[in-house]
Design a protein around this motif. Structure first.
Motif, short mmCIF file in Angstrom:
data_model
loop_
_atom_site.label_atom_id
_atom_site.label_comp_id
_atom_site.label_asym_id
_atom_site.label_seq_id
_atom_site.Cartn_x
_atom_site.Cartn_y
_atom_site.Cartn_z
N ALA A 142 -21.22 -1.41 -0.08
CA ALA A 142 -20.35 -2.44 -0.69
C ALA A 142 -19.94 -3.56 0.11
N ARG A 143 -20.53 -3.35 1.34
CA ARG A 143 -19.94 -4.53 2.41
C ARG A 143 -18.65 -4.93 2.22
N VAL A 144 -17.58 -4.12 2.61
CA VAL A 144 -16.32 -4.21 2.34
C VAL A 144 -15.97 -5.03 3.75
N ASP A 145 -15.13 -5.86 3.72
CA ASP A 145 -14.43 -6.69 4.75
C ASP A 145 -13.46 -6.17 5.27
N LEU A 146 -12.15 -5.90 4.69
CA LEU A 146 -10.94 -5.34 5.04
C LEU A 146 -10.48 -4.08 4.15
N ILE A 147 -10.21 -3.00 5.09
CA ILE A 147 -9.49 -1.77 4.53
C ILE A 147 -8.24 -1.96 4.81
N LEU A 148 -7.08 -1.97 4.04
CA LEU A 148 -5.60 -1.96 3.98
C LEU A 148 -4.93 -0.60 3.75
N ALA A 149 -4.35 -0.37 4.81
CA ALA A 149 -3.84 1.11 4.25
C ALA A 149 -2.25 1.13 5.23
N GLY A 150 -1.45 2.22 4.89
CA GLY A 150 -0.13 2.44 5.54
C GLY A 150 0.03 3.94 5.93
N HIS A 151 0.84 4.35 5.50
CA HIS A 151 1.45 5.94 5.66
C HIS A 151 1.76 6.21 6.88
N HIS A 189 -3.37 4.08 0.29
CA HIS A 189 -2.36 4.52 1.19
C HIS A 189 -2.79 4.98 2.36
N HIS A 190 -3.60 6.19 2.42
CA HIS A 190 -3.83 6.75 3.34
C HIS A 190 -5.03 6.09 4.41
N PRO A 191 -4.87 5.82 5.68
CA PRO A 191 -5.84 5.05 6.40
C PRO A 191 -7.11 6.13 6.62
N PRO A 192 -8.40 5.77 6.02
CA PRO A 192 -9.59 6.38 5.98
C PRO A 192 -9.61 6.94 7.58
N THR A 240 0.82 -1.14 0.01
CA THR A 240 -0.10 0.02 0.05
C THR A 240 0.89 1.14 0.05
N GLY A 241 1.69 1.46 -0.85
CA GLY A 241 2.37 2.74 -1.34
C GLY A 241 3.79 3.01 -0.47
N ASP A 242 4.36 4.19 -0.84
CA ASP A 242 5.47 4.59 -0.52
C ASP A 242 6.66 3.61 -0.67
N LEU A 243 6.89 3.19 -2.15
CA LEU A 243 7.76 2.18 -2.43
C LEU A 243 9.01 2.89 -2.25
N THR A 244 9.17 4.11 -2.60
CA THR A 244 10.17 4.97 -2.74
C THR A 244 10.32 5.92 -1.57
#
Length: 254
Positions: free
Chosen positions: A173-182, A149-152, A38-42
């Protein structure tokens, strides 16, 4: 049992060589059905840093879904204006909002870093509609995953413009998982996206291989989902290798 490996904030260019050398083997050992980054590879979106990131990604298990973060846009460069995602598209992946449909899981990634924002994020109306269209139409019983990337839930400089609209889509949408980083600080919580009993699990991964640990060490996250539960296991780097840290268990959203 569905196993997802979740890494974030690699920051190649400001990395620890021992973590880069060892993390892929530790991820592979959990036998993930899906790897999400989830982002900031560099660190500074330089071409050489993207090549280091490409090398690490190629050693991680497939299938993979990868999205950019705010550090993957050039900081002070004409490219930030003319081609902010050019190096990412050329060296990592051409899609900024990728979608994967696999047996038992549907996942959509959102690019939440407009080039005119330095640190905070934004989710557009189009992106929220895509969450509803893609995850809302997932097969019955499939795990529905949103990666960004950004946590909601984050506030301050990490906040997301368009959060309310996004969370309405998450609920519908009945989302099960939210994946984030940052944030570089690992954690997992149940979130309340709106006027509904549906409560997805938000998982924030720590920094997997960078020196920017903010006092929490380097880590990545293994997530195991079955019909009843979501189990989130932090994998921490130590002087002798990677080990299990905090393990959290949540009811599977119904």
């Amino acid at each position: 049992m569905l196993v997802i490996a979740h890494l974030s904030d690699l920051h190649l260019g400001a990395h620890d060589p021992s973590a880069v050398a060892s993390v892929a083997a530790d991820v592979t050992a959990v036998l993930p059905a899906l790897t999400v980054v989830t982002g900031d590879l560099t660190m500074r979106a330089r071409a050489g840093e993207f090549r280091l990131a490409r090398d690490l990604l190629d050693r991680l298990p497939t299938p993979r879904l990868v999205i950019p973060g705010n550090h993957d846009v050039p900081l002070v460069s004409v490219d930030r204006l003319l081609a902010p995602y050019g190096r990412y598209r050329r060296l990592i992946h051409p899609e900024l909002d990728p979608v994967l449909r696999l047996p038992g899981v549907t996942v959509i990634g959102l690019q939440t870093t407009p080039p005119w924002r330095w640190k905070s994020g934004r989710v557009s109306r189009r992106q929220s509609e895509a969450v509803l269209a893609v995850l809302g139409s997932a097969p019955t019983g499939a795990v529905r995953v949103l990666a960004l990337h950004h946590p909601p839930r984050a506030g301050g400089l990490a906040r997301i413009v368009g959060r309310t609209r996004l969370m309405r889509a998450v609920a519908s949408a009945r989302v099960d998982l939210i994946l984030a980083g940052h944030t570089h600080v690992p954690g997992a919580v149940l979130v309340e996206p709106g006027a509904t009993a549906h409560r997805p699990v938000e998982v924030v991964a720590g920094t997997a291989v960078s020196r920017r640990t903010r006092g929490t060490g380097r880590s990545w996250t293994a997530i195991r989902v079955d019909r009843r539960a979501v189990v989130v296991e932090e994998r921490l780097q130590t002087a002798t290798g990677w080990r299990t840290g905090v393990v959290r268990r949540f009811p599977r959203p119904s």
